[in-house]
Structure formats: C-alpha cells, structure tokens
Design a protein around this motif. Structure first.
Motif, PDB file in Angstrom:
ATOM      1  N   GLY A  17      40.099  49.831  57.675  1.00  0.00           N
ATOM      2  CA  GLY A  17      40.408  50.905  56.746  1.00  0.00           C
ATOM      3  C   GLY A  17      41.815  51.410  56.885  1.00  0.00           C
ATOM      4  O   GLY A  17      42.098  52.545  56.532  1.00  0.00           O
ATOM      5  N   GLY A  18      42.689  50.582  57.436  1.00  0.00           N
ATOM      6  CA  GLY A  18      44.060  51.004  57.665  1.00  0.00           C
ATOM      7  C   GLY A  18      44.689  51.549  56.407  1.00  0.00           C
ATOM      8  O   GLY A  18      44.971  50.820  55.480  1.00  0.00           O
ATOM      9  N   GLY A  19      44.879  52.825  56.357  1.00  0.00           N
ATOM     10  CA  GLY A  19      45.517  53.434  55.198  1.00  0.00           C
ATOM     11  C   GLY A  19      44.558  53.844  54.106  1.00  0.00           C
ATOM     12  O   GLY A  19      44.986  54.338  53.076  1.00  0.00           O
ATOM     13  N   SER A  20      43.252  53.650  54.313  1.00  0.00           N
ATOM     14  CA  SER A  20      42.314  53.979  53.238  1.00  0.00           C
ATOM     15  C   SER A  20      42.268  55.482  52.969  1.00  0.00           C
ATOM     16  O   SER A  20      42.135  55.894  51.819  1.00  0.00           O
ATOM     17  N   GLU A  21      42.391  56.288  54.018  1.00  0.00           N
ATOM     18  CA  GLU A  21      42.412  57.741  53.795  1.00  0.00           C
ATOM     19  C   GLU A  21      43.667  58.153  53.050  1.00  0.00           C
ATOM     20  O   GLU A  21      43.618  58.984  52.140  1.00  0.00           O
ATOM     21  N   GLU A  22      44.803  57.544  53.435  1.00  0.00           N
ATOM     22  CA  GLU A  22      46.055  57.850  52.744  1.00  0.00           C
ATOM     23  C   GLU A  22      45.984  57.401  51.284  1.00  0.00           C
ATOM     24  O   GLU A  22      46.461  58.086  50.386  1.00  0.00           O
ATOM     25  N   ALA A  23      45.367  56.249  51.052  1.00  0.00           N
ATOM     26  CA  ALA A  23      45.218  55.747  49.683  1.00  0.00           C
ATOM     27  C   ALA A  23      44.344  56.700  48.862  1.00  0.00           C
ATOM     28  O   ALA A  23      44.659  57.003  47.708  1.00  0.00           O
ATOM     29  N   ALA A  24      43.261  57.177  49.464  1.00  0.00           N
ATOM     30  CA  ALA A  24      42.386  58.121  48.761  1.00  0.00           C
ATOM     31  C   ALA A  24      43.141  59.402  48.410  1.00  0.00           C
ATOM     32  O   ALA A  24      42.995  59.936  47.303  1.00  0.00           O
ATOM     33  N   ARG A  56      47.280  58.423  29.553  1.00  0.00           N
ATOM     34  CA  ARG A  56      47.238  58.971  30.904  1.00  0.00           C
ATOM     35  C   ARG A  56      46.173  58.292  31.756  1.00  0.00           C
ATOM     36  O   ARG A  56      46.417  57.900  32.895  1.00  0.00           O
ATOM     37  N   VAL A  57      44.978  58.130  31.205  1.00  0.00           N
ATOM     38  CA  VAL A  57      43.858  57.566  31.967  1.00  0.00           C
ATOM     39  C   VAL A  57      44.174  56.136  32.413  1.00  0.00           C
ATOM     40  O   VAL A  57      43.931  55.768  33.569  1.00  0.00           O
ATOM     41  N   LEU A  58      44.728  55.326  31.515  1.00  0.00           N
ATOM     42  CA  LEU A  58      45.050  53.952  31.866  1.00  0.00           C
ATOM     43  C   LEU A  58      46.137  53.897  32.934  1.00  0.00           C
ATOM     44  O   LEU A  58      46.068  53.083  33.856  1.00  0.00           O
ATOM     45  N   MET A  59      47.133  54.777  32.828  1.00  0.00           N
ATOM     46  CA  MET A  59      48.185  54.797  33.847  1.00  0.00           C
ATOM     47  C   MET A  59      47.614  55.169  35.217  1.00  0.00           C
ATOM     48  O   MET A  59      47.950  54.548  36.226  1.00  0.00           O
ATOM     49  N   VAL A  60      46.751  56.174  35.251  1.00  0.00           N
ATOM     50  CA  VAL A  60      46.138  56.587  36.523  1.00  0.00           C
ATOM     51  C   VAL A  60      45.348  55.426  37.119  1.00  0.00           C
ATOM     52  O   VAL A  60      45.473  55.115  38.305  1.00  0.00           O
ATOM     53  N   ARG A  61      44.549  54.749  36.290  1.00  0.00           N
ATOM     54  CA  ARG A  61      43.726  53.650  36.788  1.00  0.00           C
ATOM     55  C   ARG A  61      44.573  52.488  37.293  1.00  0.00           C
ATOM     56  O   ARG A  61      44.277  51.897  38.330  1.00  0.00           O
ATOM     57  N   ALA A  62      45.617  52.133  36.559  1.00  0.00           N
ATOM     58  CA  ALA A  62      46.463  51.006  36.966  1.00  0.00           C
ATOM     59  C   ALA A  62      47.205  51.313  38.265  1.00  0.00           C
ATOM     60  O   ALA A  62      47.293  50.466  39.157  1.00  0.00           O
ATOM     61  N   ILE A  63      47.740  52.518  38.374  1.00  0.00           N
ATOM     62  CA  ILE A  63      48.460  52.896  39.595  1.00  0.00           C
ATOM     63  C   ILE A  63      47.479  52.956  40.772  1.00  0.00           C
ATOM     64  O   ILE A  63      47.777  52.482  41.871  1.00  0.00           O
ATOM     65  N   ALA A  64      46.294  53.515  40.539  1.00  0.00           N
ATOM     66  CA  ALA A  64      45.281  53.592  41.596  1.00  0.00           C
ATOM     67  C   ALA A  64      44.877  52.181  42.042  1.00  0.00           C
ATOM     68  O   ALA A  64      44.704  51.929  43.239  1.00  0.00           O
ATOM     69  N   VAL A  71      46.446  48.517  50.061  1.00  0.00           N
ATOM     70  CA  VAL A  71      45.676  48.825  51.263  1.00  0.00           C
ATOM     71  C   VAL A  71      44.661  47.731  51.593  1.00  0.00           C
ATOM     72  O   VAL A  71      44.563  47.290  52.728  1.00  0.00           O
ATOM     73  N   PHE A  72      43.902  47.286  50.595  1.00  0.00           N
ATOM     74  CA  PHE A  72      42.786  46.370  50.838  1.00  0.00           C
ATOM     75  C   PHE A  72      43.085  44.915  50.501  1.00  0.00           C
ATOM     76  O   PHE A  72      42.274  44.046  50.750  1.00  0.00           O
ATOM     77  N   GLY A  73      44.208  44.643  49.878  1.00  0.00           N
ATOM     78  CA  GLY A  73      44.545  43.275  49.481  1.00  0.00           C
ATOM     79  C   GLY A  73      44.220  43.056  48.016  1.00  0.00           C
ATOM     80  O   GLY A  73      43.402  43.757  47.434  1.00  0.00           O
ATOM     81  N   GLY A  74      44.866  42.068  47.433  1.00  0.00           N
ATOM     82  CA  GLY A  74      44.697  41.786  46.011  1.00  0.00           C
ATOM     83  C   GLY A  74      43.727  40.647  45.760  1.00  0.00           C
ATOM     84  O   GLY A  74      42.795  40.420  46.524  1.00  0.00           O
ATOM     85  N   LEU A  75      43.998  39.939  44.692  1.00  0.00           N
ATOM     86  CA  LEU A  75      43.152  38.822  44.302  1.00  0.00           C
ATOM     87  C   LEU A  75      43.297  37.664  45.276  1.00  0.00           C
ATOM     88  O   LEU A  75      44.329  37.515  45.924  1.00  0.00           O
ATOM     89  N   LYS A  76      42.261  36.823  45.324  1.00  0.00           N
ATOM     90  CA  LYS A  76      42.364  35.604  46.105  1.00  0.00           C
ATOM     91  C   LYS A  76      43.456  34.746  45.467  1.00  0.00           C
ATOM     92  O   LYS A  76      43.628  34.758  44.237  1.00  0.00           O
ATOM     93  N   PRO A  77      44.200  33.986  46.270  1.00  0.00           N
ATOM     94  CA  PRO A  77      45.255  33.138  45.710  1.00  0.00           C
ATOM     95  C   PRO A  77      44.750  32.187  44.623  1.00  0.00           C
ATOM     96  O   PRO A  77      45.444  31.950  43.636  1.00  0.00           O
ATOM     97  N   SER A  78      43.537  31.652  44.774  1.00  0.00           N
ATOM     98  CA  SER A  78      43.011  30.734  43.758  1.00  0.00           C
ATOM     99  C   SER A  78      42.797  31.450  42.424  1.00  0.00           C
ATOM    100  O   SER A  78      43.096  30.903  41.356  1.00  0.00           O
ATOM    101  N   THR A  79      42.311  32.682  42.471  1.00  0.00           N
ATOM    102  CA  THR A  79      42.117  33.460  41.248  1.00  0.00           C
ATOM    103  C   THR A  79      43.459  33.803  40.625  1.00  0.00           C
ATOM    104  O   THR A  79      43.631  33.700  39.412  1.00  0.00           O
ATOM    105  N   GLN A  80      44.420  34.188  41.445  1.00  0.00           N
ATOM    106  CA  GLN A  80      45.752  34.517  40.942  1.00  0.00           C
ATOM    107  C   GLN A  80      46.393  33.306  40.280  1.00  0.00           C
ATOM    108  O   GLN A  80      47.046  33.419  39.240  1.00  0.00           O
ATOM    109  N   LYS A  81      46.171  32.128  40.851  1.00  0.00           N
ATOM    110  CA  LYS A  81      46.734  30.896  40.304  1.00  0.00           C
ATOM    111  C   LYS A  81      46.166  30.622  38.904  1.00  0.00           C
ATOM    112  O   LYS A  81      46.898  30.256  37.987  1.00  0.00           O
ATOM    113  N   ILE A  82      44.864  30.802  38.740  1.00  0.00           N
ATOM    114  CA  ILE A  82      44.225  30.597  37.434  1.00  0.00           C
ATOM    115  C   ILE A  82      44.789  31.587  36.422  1.00  0.00           C
ATOM    116  O   ILE A  82      45.145  31.212  35.300  1.00  0.00           O
TER     117      ILE A  82
END
Length: 167
Positions: A17-24, A56-64, A71-82
């Motif tokens: 959870g490294g940084g999960s509290e800060e992210a929240a 506003r709502v879309l900006m908040v969601r995208a930034i979040a 903090v938690f990592g993004g997409l798997k490289p294989s998914t990103q490649k597709i």
C-alpha cells in the motif's frame, strides 16, 4: 495503545500500500477543486491542457485514475501493447487480428444474472461453479439460465474484439 510493527511488516506494508493513503488524500482533495484548478492539475498530471469540452466529473475521474496508476501500477504491458496497436491503426485493423481475451487457469469470472451473482473459477481443462466441476463455460451458463448459451459470450469473453475495432 499503538501496535508496534516489525521492520519486515513495515516493508511489506510499503510494497502493498505504499502511498495508498497519500493517494486517497490526493483524490479526496480533487473533489474539492473547482474547474479552473482541475484544468491546472490536469496539465500538471498529463503534460497538456485538457479539452475545453471536458466536464468536471470526467477530469476528476481521469486524474484520480492516473494517481492510482502511479501508486498501484498501470495496465499489463500486453494490454498496453494491444491498445497502442489499435490506437495507431485507428480502425484499419481487422477484428480478427485483435487477440480475443481468454480466461487462463486461475481466472475468476463473475456474472450477475437476474439479481444473483455467479462466480466461476477457470482451471486448466475445466471450470468450477458452486463446488462442482464443469467441462465448459457453456455448461455453467446453461446451469445458471436453464437455456443454451455460449459460455464465453455469457461471461463476457466473446464479442469484445468487434467492439474494440469499431472504437
């Protein structure tokens, strides 16, 4: 009274959870920002100004989402490649060239049907539903619905390639 944690526990908590509290906290702070402040935050996070048509709502969601990726990592490289391949060709790619999502061993599929949540665990050669082994997802879909269904279609594994290609 506070609990003491060992160095190993602290290290594990940092990895998980490294940084999960800060992210929240950062995401909670986003909710209080007005549109001009969100536009500035967007530019800082994404490196470009947002479209003037973004709400506003879309900006908040995208930034979040970006904060959570950090903090938690993004997409798997294989998914990103597709996704990169689909975006680069913009509709030129035929649906059959996009790999179909497959459920590998260990995958848990969840489908809600008529208000009841059904959970299936995929094994190497069969699937488990409610403690019983079935030869295919189609058998499980039939047990759930009482009618013949394509199991991959019922559980959302089929038909997505066409949606991706259409954009």
């Amino acid at each position: 009274m506070g609990q003491s944690t060992s160095p190993e526990q602290r290290k594990r908590q940092h990895r998980i959870g490294g940084g999960s509290e800060e992210a929240a906290q950062e995401i909670t702070h986003l909710l209080a920002l007005d549109v001009p402040a969100l536009r500035l935050k967007w530019a800082a996070v994404f490196g470009a100004s947002p479209s003037p048509y973004l709400g506003r709502v879309l900006m908040v969601r995208a930034i979040a989402h970006r904060v959570q990726e950090r903090v938690f990592g993004g997409l798997k490289p294989s998914t990103q490649k597709i996704l990169d391949r689909v975006c680069d060709t913009r509709g030129e790619i035929a649906p059959q060239h996009i790999p179909r999502p497959r459920a590998s061993a260990g995958t848990v599929l969840i489908r809600e049907w008529r208000g009841v949540r059904h959970r299936v665990t995929v094994l190497d050669n069969d699937v488990v539903y409610r403690g019983r082994r079935y030869k295919s997802l189609s058998e499980v879909a039939r047990a759930i619905t009482g009618t013949r269904w394509s199991g991959p279609l019922f559980f959302g594994l089929k038909g997505r390639a066409k949606e991706v290609a259409r954009g």
